[in-house]
Structure formats: structure tokens, C-alpha cells
Motif scaffolding. Sequence first.
Motif, PDB file in Angstrom:
ATOM      1  N   ILE A  53     -13.237   0.605  -3.915  1.00  0.00           N
ATOM      2  CA  ILE A  53     -14.192   1.667  -3.597  1.00  0.00           C
ATOM      3  C   ILE A  53     -14.329   1.825  -2.078  1.00  0.00           C
ATOM      4  N   LEU A  54     -14.055   3.047  -1.597  1.00  0.00           N
ATOM      5  CA  LEU A  54     -14.249   3.391  -0.193  1.00  0.00           C
ATOM      6  C   LEU A  54     -15.499   4.249  -0.065  1.00  0.00           C
ATOM      7  N   CYS A  55     -16.377   3.872   0.855  1.00  0.00           N
ATOM      8  CA  CYS A  55     -17.614   4.624   1.056  1.00  0.00           C
ATOM      9  C   CYS A  55     -18.004   4.556   2.535  1.00  0.00           C
ATOM     10  N   ASN A  56     -17.746   5.627   3.267  1.00  0.00           N
ATOM     11  CA  ASN A  56     -18.137   5.712   4.675  1.00  0.00           C
ATOM     12  C   ASN A  56     -19.283   6.707   4.811  1.00  0.00           C
ATOM     13  N   MET A  57     -20.417   6.260   5.345  1.00  0.00           N
ATOM     14  CA  MET A  57     -21.584   7.129   5.462  1.00  0.00           C
ATOM     15  C   MET A  57     -22.269   6.937   6.806  1.00  0.00           C
ATOM     16  N   TYR A  58     -22.924   7.989   7.268  1.00  0.00           N
ATOM     17  CA  TYR A  58     -23.605   7.949   8.562  1.00  0.00           C
ATOM     18  C   TYR A  58     -24.728   6.918   8.554  1.00  0.00           C
ATOM     19  N   TYR A  90      -2.599   1.981  -4.786  1.00  0.00           N
ATOM     20  CA  TYR A  90      -2.388   3.417  -4.631  1.00  0.00           C
ATOM     21  C   TYR A  90      -3.622   4.065  -4.011  1.00  0.00           C
ATOM     22  N   ALA A  91      -3.417   4.801  -2.915  1.00  0.00           N
ATOM     23  CA  ALA A  91      -4.526   5.415  -2.179  1.00  0.00           C
ATOM     24  C   ALA A  91      -4.861   6.783  -2.777  1.00  0.00           C
ATOM     25  N   ASP A  92      -5.616   6.789  -3.860  1.00  0.00           N
ATOM     26  CA  ASP A  92      -6.027   8.047  -4.496  1.00  0.00           C
ATOM     27  C   ASP A  92      -6.880   8.886  -3.550  1.00  0.00           C
ATOM     28  N   ALA A  98      -7.383   2.941  -5.042  1.00  0.00           N
ATOM     29  CA  ALA A  98      -8.475   3.080  -4.078  1.00  0.00           C
ATOM     30  C   ALA A  98      -9.041   4.496  -4.153  1.00  0.00           C
ATOM     31  N   VAL A  99     -10.347   4.587  -4.397  1.00  0.00           N
ATOM     32  CA  VAL A  99     -11.020   5.875  -4.563  1.00  0.00           C
ATOM     33  C   VAL A  99     -12.203   5.974  -3.609  1.00  0.00           C
ATOM     34  N   ALA A 100     -12.553   7.200  -3.220  1.00  0.00           N
ATOM     35  CA  ALA A 100     -13.720   7.449  -2.377  1.00  0.00           C
ATOM     36  C   ALA A 100     -14.902   7.799  -3.273  1.00  0.00           C
ATOM     37  N   VAL A 101     -16.074   7.205  -2.973  1.00  0.00           N
ATOM     38  CA  VAL A 101     -17.237   7.338  -3.857  1.00  0.00           C
ATOM     39  C   VAL A 101     -18.508   7.539  -3.036  1.00  0.00           C
ATOM     40  N   SER A 102     -19.419   8.342  -3.570  1.00  0.00           N
ATOM     41  CA  SER A 102     -20.766   8.491  -3.006  1.00  0.00           C
ATOM     42  C   SER A 102     -21.767   8.559  -4.147  1.00  0.00           C
ATOM     43  N   VAL A 103     -22.761   7.684  -4.091  1.00  0.00           N
ATOM     44  CA  VAL A 103     -23.790   7.634  -5.141  1.00  0.00           C
ATOM     45  C   VAL A 103     -25.167   7.757  -4.500  1.00  0.00           C
ATOM     46  N   ALA A 104     -26.018   8.599  -5.103  1.00  0.00           N
ATOM     47  CA  ALA A 104     -27.405   8.740  -4.653  1.00  0.00           C
ATOM     48  C   ALA A 104     -28.255   9.157  -5.846  1.00  0.00           C
ATOM     49  N   GLU A 105     -29.561   9.197  -5.649  1.00  0.00           N
ATOM     50  CA  GLU A 105     -30.482   9.474  -6.765  1.00  0.00           C
ATOM     51  C   GLU A 105     -30.293  10.852  -7.369  1.00  0.00           C
ATOM     52  N   ASN A 106     -29.777  11.800  -6.598  1.00  0.00           N
ATOM     53  CA  ASN A 106     -29.464  13.121  -7.149  1.00  0.00           C
ATOM     54  C   ASN A 106     -28.137  13.591  -6.561  1.00  0.00           C
ATOM     55  N   LEU A 107     -27.496  14.548  -7.248  1.00  0.00           N
ATOM     56  CA  LEU A 107     -26.160  14.982  -6.863  1.00  0.00           C
ATOM     57  C   LEU A 107     -26.129  15.650  -5.489  1.00  0.00           C
ATOM     58  N   LEU A 116       0.824  -1.193   0.000  1.00  0.00           N
ATOM     59  CA  LEU A 116       0.000   0.000   0.000  1.00  0.00           C
ATOM     60  C   LEU A 116       0.864   1.251   0.000  1.00  0.00           C
ATOM     61  N   GLY A 117       0.383   2.293  -0.695  1.00  0.00           N
ATOM     62  CA  GLY A 117       1.153   3.522  -0.703  1.00  0.00           C
ATOM     63  C   GLY A 117       0.425   4.668  -1.360  1.00  0.00           C
ATOM     64  N   SER A 118       1.022   5.861  -1.249  1.00  0.00           N
ATOM     65  CA  SER A 118       0.456   7.046  -1.888  1.00  0.00           C
ATOM     66  C   SER A 118       1.560   7.933  -2.440  1.00  0.00           C
TER      67      SER A 118
END
Length: 330
Positions: free
Chosen positions: A309-314, A188-190, A222-231, A169-171
Amino acid sequence: MKLKLGILDQSPTIKGGSSLQALKNSIDLAVFADEAGFHSVIYSEHHGVEAYGSSSPEILSAAVLSKTKRIKVGTGGIMMKNYSAYKIAEWAKILSSLYPERFILGLGKAPGGLKDAVSALNNHRPVILSGQEAKLEEIIQYIKEEKGIYGDLIAQPVNLDHLPDILWLGSGVQSAKEAARHGVGYSYADFMSHEQGNESTETYIREFDRNQYSPAPSLQVAVAVSVAENLETAEFNAYGMAYQFLQARHIQAPEALLPAAMIQQKIMGSEDEEEFFKILEHIIIDTPDNISRRLQEKAELYRTDELLILCNMYNETDRINTYKSIILDH
């Protein structure tokens, strides 16, 4: 280009929740990912941090391997400075023998926690920051059953039919060179840093030594992502993740995930507002009908076919829906 999509799971906790629930969420997510067609799920290691529930990715990996059928499962990564090379090699070989061709040994050089946690892990001895590449060499020797600094010492079990995949692992460029030199995979930790992204990944591919551990390079981003019905909703859902990234940049122990509205109150008008929104801009935020294109663009930028894909949400439901949207549109 058909992408191999994986999940980087930090077992995120929420304010008012528990680390046990976070671990149960991780297992449920892995079972879903196995059935849905994800290529891999990788578990991070954090110590003494409220934000993340998993302190032992090797144990979580073992639990998940026992509950899944086809998905690759691994550590992302074991913070090597806290453990002996010999012990890492032993449990890695056990998991590889019990679950052949499914376990991934991801290794990292970061401390894995702030000062007190790292001191406790090292039995209150001074932490040696250098020599991590030498420890990687030693791990490889034990796994391949080559003579090392202890001569004929073996790491059980021996005579594995399939050696584990190894990811470094690295950046940055230095970690890319190290992975290439030893012929192991490079992750690679993008999501942490993208300033040296292309230089790092191109260096890894160009300098990869096919005569070492693996015959061909394996590049993962490795990328951080968030998807929902609207932006607007997708961006709002990403606030918790962005706030944790902000705290980590300031060398603070990230808090458990907070509701987006609470983060908005903390950030707006503060000295961190500009930095927070720059971090937010680097997260891939989109809708289900467009997320596939965005991921393809990111993969093409790095010239790889594997994204983590990294996705941390409440709200755990929002996190699961992000992963569902990604795999259904793939």
C-alpha cells in the motif's frame, strides 16, 4: 482470502517541511506497522528529488530493522544501474545475517532520478542502460556463494543460514519474464501502470522457474490508496499523490506534497485536468467500512494474496489514518 498487507513508503516530504522529518515519519510508521500486524514495509530510492526524503533505502531499512521486532523490511527498490552487483550483495548479506528472515532485497531497473542525479551517481560516466538482468544474475551468485565472473571471490558474510528474499520490481511483461526466469519474487507497480497488469502477473506465475533462487513464486502488487471517513475527504487527501504521479508521467521531478486546495487551483481548467482526474480514478479511494472489500477485489484481479500500500499525503495524520483503517478492517 487473508491478505498479506505491506507498506510502500517513499518517505514523502511536504512543501515547507524537511526530508529529515520525512525520514522520522517513516521510522514512526514502521514501528506502528510492526505493532499493528502489517506483513512488510518497503522503502523506495530516489535521488535529487524534492518530493521524497529517502535516497538510501538500505540504510533506512537497517535503522528500521533495529527498531522493530517481527515485520519484514526491505528495499523497493535498489536502482541497480547505479551500483556494483558485488556491493549490493555484500550489504544485503549483512542485513540478512543480522536480521534473518526479515530482510527483503528489492531491485529495480529504473534510473532513480533525473539525468543529473544519475550522472552524479555514476561518477559522471555514461550510464549503461542495458545489462540489468545480468547484474541480477551476478548478485544471486554472490548471495548463493556460487562461482561467478571473478571465480572464487566471496561476498562477506558467508554461510548464511537464511538467504534474503529477492524481489524484482517492474510494471511490464519483460520484467515479469525476468523475475520468473531467475526464480525471484515479482513486485508489480499497479500504481504506476495497469495497462499490462494481468498479462504481466500471469506471465510471471506461468513462467516461474522453481529450480532457480526460490522454490515457489511470490507475487506482490503495489497499489495507491486513500481512506477517510467520507469519499469526498478521501479523494481530496489523494490530490497530492495524484499530482506527483502526473509530474512523474511528464518526466518531471515531483514536487514536495502540496495542500490539496493549492493543487485544485493548479489543475482546474489546465491542460492537465483530464489526465489528473484519470490518475485519481486509479487510486483506491474509499471509507473505512469498505476498504477491505476494495483491496480484496484488487488482490483477486491479480490472483495474489499480497498487496503493498502506497499512501502519500500532505498531512501525516491523514496518511497514518489510512494505514490504520486498512489494518483494522483487515
